[in-house]
Design an enzyme around this catalytic site. Sequence first.
Site, PDB file in Angstrom:
ATOM      1  N   GLN A 142       0.810  -1.202   0.000  1.00 33.36           N
ATOM      2  CA  GLN A 142       0.000   0.000   0.000  1.00 33.36           C
ATOM      3  C   GLN A 142       0.858   1.273   0.000  1.00 33.36           C
ATOM      4  O   GLN A 142       2.035   1.270   0.340  1.00 33.36           O
ATOM      5  CB  GLN A 142      -0.924   0.011   1.225  1.00 33.36           C
ATOM      6  N   HIS A 449      -7.754  -1.303   9.738  1.00 31.81           N
ATOM      7  CA  HIS A 449      -7.484  -1.476  11.172  1.00 31.81           C
ATOM      8  C   HIS A 449      -8.135  -0.451  12.095  1.00 31.81           C
ATOM      9  O   HIS A 449      -7.780  -0.399  13.278  1.00 31.81           O
ATOM     10  CB  HIS A 449      -5.973  -1.510  11.451  1.00 31.81           C
ATOM     11  N   GLU A 470      -8.274  -4.465   5.728  1.00 31.78           N
ATOM     12  CA  GLU A 470      -8.173  -5.408   6.837  1.00 31.78           C
ATOM     13  C   GLU A 470      -8.854  -4.755   8.036  1.00 31.78           C
ATOM     14  O   GLU A 470      -8.573  -3.594   8.364  1.00 31.78           O
ATOM     15  CB  GLU A 470      -6.720  -5.718   7.172  1.00 31.78           C
ATOM     16  N   TYR A 473      -6.810  -5.968  13.882  1.00 30.00           N
ATOM     17  CA  TYR A 473      -6.278  -7.216  14.420  1.00 30.00           C
ATOM     18  C   TYR A 473      -6.572  -7.366  15.914  1.00 30.00           C
ATOM     19  O   TYR A 473      -6.659  -8.487  16.427  1.00 30.00           O
ATOM     20  CB  TYR A 473      -4.741  -7.244  14.278  1.00 30.00           C
TER      21      TYR A 473
END
Length: 573
Positions: A142, A449, A470, A473
Amino acid sequence: MKVLSRTQMLIALLLATTAAQAAGKAKPPDFGPNVEVFSPATPAAEIQAQIDKVYAVQQHNQFGSERNAFLFLPGEYKVDVPIGFYTEVLGLGATPDATHITGNVRSEAAGRNDNATTTFWKAIGGLSVTPAGGEMLWAVSQAVSFRRMHIRGDIVLNQNKGWASGGWMSDSVIDGRVNSGTQQQWISRNSEWGSWTGHNWNMVFVGVPQAPAGEWPDPPFTGIEKTPVIREKPFITIDAKGNYGVRVPDLAKKSAGATWHAGATAGKTIPLAKFYIAKPGDSAAIINAQLAKGMHLLLTPGIYELSSPIEVTRPNTIVMGLGFATLKPVHGTAAMKVADVDGVTVEGLLFDAAETESPVLLEAGPEGSKARHSGNPTLLADVFFRVGGAGIGRAKVSLAINSNDVLVDHTWIWRADHGTGVGWENNTAANGMVVAGNDVTAYGLFVEHYQEFQVLWKGNGGRTYFYQSEIPYDPPTQAKFTSAPNVNGWASYKVAKNVTSHEAFGLGVYSVFRHPDVRLTRAIEVPSTPGVRFHHMITVALGNLGAIDNVINNTGGATQMKPRVTPTVTSYP
């Protein structure tokens, strides 16, 4: 693929030779100590020594403070150009063919075992490259910009089949083959090539005449024949008399392919003398005083610690960064605010949250903006955001778009999952991007995130071409990751209930939960109405813990690791 004629090549070579002769005699502007301007008259060994010196620092400098840019005047060069973190390499000709490098121009994987999934924050543009060995290595993920490039050969987007998580290409021509290899996802806009090979989860082609054949989900290709509306990112040039300027491309509708086949990209050139060239250490007050006088703004490489926001209030202002110039609001303010006016461009900047929480890092239009800008929209190009990683950072929202008709052309909006100051209670950040404006269009939207919705879209008429995300986490428990009764987590991409029209193409949402018993009910959450349409979606679990239970609303089913299940949805509703 559209191939340059012999006449066009000769004209380009003649223009490049003339410009190189003039440029070599011209004194460059004062770009500060972190910018090197190279001329064909500069000995190749001297150029190579400077490039190697910077690369020795930047090769693995993921969270370092150094920033660099190399500017190549038009002409011929025989050098190798490895590009590390926070390094931008640009040719200054009217077309890429005006500045030609023969050699090993490359981006190497930053991680072990050829892993490029943390190869971030680098840029290249405005060059023609004849790769050593015939193939250019471009192993990236990215926040890596690849624009206005002509590769006289092939290009491979990974290193020795190591993982990569890119990526972006626009306004470029590859004479040979593009090999995407292990790239998890990729977007190409207004580009051309001889052939394309490779796919993984989500590959999007917008305005690409030679888009590879195949239909979602196997292969996972999304093709959009014409780019609906775009203005290419402005770029620095030098003319045949040695005058520096910034080329501002025209707004284009329903376009395909590269813009520079017939010569200079259509548009206007603003003399560089009309730009205030800022240096690290300049305060927001100094910069704002120059903007108020009607100057455009060029931020040279470095970190700008701001005690108050940069205020962009005049229409058609160009704000451009070199070498990943980084804006850091240290007193809990925004880093930059853009008024609800026509034609502003913000490009080539990294917005980095500081420890004192900011309500927003970049605000495009104040809340309640009403004006329409379809004929002359604001452009946000290669704008990148970071919350944590280089130190504790906090920001409620990274990018807020309140103006109508804004164009987003490549962004990575990242709450850090690794580095310094990382943790659920440390680098706090609710949303990556919040859109309240109508008819906002995004190409290449990477958002990751954040602790609530990665993207919250409240305006009508929005369009997204490629989305990669994403989810966080690090939710420590399900109780801390619950958005509503019986709803686990916050959807990655949320379209608000009041929205009646929205469309998105090519979306991938992934999970890597690090704590047990944490799940996400759905990756995408939208109102069920005919005017809200989504195309080509995938969810992937990248770890053994938790799962994403549905792709969009209650459709698609759950991810699974053993056996591997990666649900896809072709269209919704």
